[in-house]
Design a protein around this motif. Structure first.
Motif, mmCIF file in Angstrom:
data_model
loop_
_atom_site.group_PDB
_atom_site.id
_atom_site.type_symbol
_atom_site.label_atom_id
_atom_site.label_comp_id
_atom_site.label_asym_id
_atom_site.label_seq_id
_atom_site.Cartn_x
_atom_site.Cartn_y
_atom_site.Cartn_z
ATOM 1 N N LEU A 122 3.867 0.832 2.546
ATOM 2 C CA LEU A 122 2.493 0.964 3.085
ATOM 3 C C LEU A 122 1.534 1.142 1.907
ATOM 4 C CD1 LEU A 122 0.775 1.286 5.677
ATOM 5 C CD2 LEU A 122 1.145 3.737 5.479
ATOM 6 N N SER A 123 0.616 0.196 1.735
ATOM 7 C CA SER A 123 -0.336 0.277 0.625
ATOM 8 C C SER A 123 -1.477 1.223 0.961
ATOM 9 C CB SER A 123 -0.866 -1.116 0.279
ATOM 10 O OG SER A 123 -1.697 -1.580 1.317
ATOM 11 N N THR A 124 -2.170 1.650 -0.070
ATOM 12 C CA THR A 124 -3.326 2.544 0.100
ATOM 13 C C THR A 124 -4.431 1.832 0.879
ATOM 14 O OG1 THR A 124 -2.783 3.515 -2.062
ATOM 15 C CG2 THR A 124 -4.922 4.053 -1.144
ATOM 16 N N GLY A 125 -4.688 0.581 0.600
ATOM 17 C CA GLY A 125 -5.708 -0.196 1.290
ATOM 18 C C GLY A 125 -5.430 -0.309 2.784
ATOM 19 N N LEU A 126 -4.185 -0.539 3.130
ATOM 20 C CA LEU A 126 -3.828 -0.636 4.550
ATOM 21 C C LEU A 126 -3.963 0.722 5.235
ATOM 22 C CD1 LEU A 126 -2.896 -2.438 6.810
ATOM 23 C CD2 LEU A 126 -0.541 -1.988 6.150
ATOM 24 N N LEU A 127 -3.565 1.774 4.522
ATOM 25 C CA LEU A 127 -3.703 3.122 5.091
ATOM 26 C C LEU A 127 -5.170 3.489 5.308
ATOM 27 C CD1 LEU A 127 -2.297 5.746 5.960
ATOM 28 C CD2 LEU A 127 -2.575 6.529 3.585
#
Length: 168
Positions: A122-127
């Motif tokens: 899970l990437s930071t951007g998606l989170l």
């Protein structure tokens, strides 16, 4: 000559008696004859004495009645209501749009931060993108909370005041 017991009528002195009856019977057959047409007493409209006379101006309207209380639009409670509503809109809008703007700025200027992995792929951007939904719901809840606590009581008080003013 007219008979002494009959009232003098101008037409009777000019016509013989038998011609009156024949003339009268001819007129009675034509009900639209001017002598038999019904004309009310005041049927003609009144006209000015001279056609070139100017028409009289209408009377001036009565002076406006001054209210006993200041106008509702200038009332200090109404100004407070407007400012509270403005504050409410700004806070809710800035909460939702502010977070989204922060997300866009980070995406444009910190791509390495947005591509970092938080956990399990899970990437930071998606989170941060998924967090937009709860932030928007928070903005809606904040809007409703301030409406119930500050704006609605003021609006209800002004509504009652306006109803009282209307009944006077």
């Amino acid at each position: 000559m007219s008979h002494p017991h009959q009232p003098h009528h101008p037409d009777r002195s000019q016509h013989p008696p038998h011609s009156q009856h024949s003339q009268h019977s001819q007129h009675s057959q034509h009900p639209q004859h001017p002598q038999h047409a019904y004309r009310p007493h005041d049927s003609s409209p009144s006209y000015p004495t001279y056609p070139w006379q100017p028409v009289a101006p209408p009377p001036p309207p009565p002076p406006p009645r001054l209210p006993r209380h200041p106008a509702l639009g200038r009332h200090s409670d109404l100004r407070r209501l407007r400012s509270a509503y403005r504050w409410q809109r700004r806070v809710a809008t800035l909460t939702a749009l502010g977070y989204f703007t922060l997300f866009l700025i980070l995406s444009a200027f910190a791509p390495s931060l947005m591509t970092d992995t938080v956990s399990g792929g899970l990437s930071t951007g998606l989170l941060l993108g998924l967090c937009q939904v709860p932030v928007t719901l928070l903005a809606i809840a904040l809007y409703e909370f301030t409406a119930r606590r500050r704006v609605d009581p003021m609006a209800e008080r002004l509504r009652k005041l306006a109803e009282l003013e209307a009944k006077r």
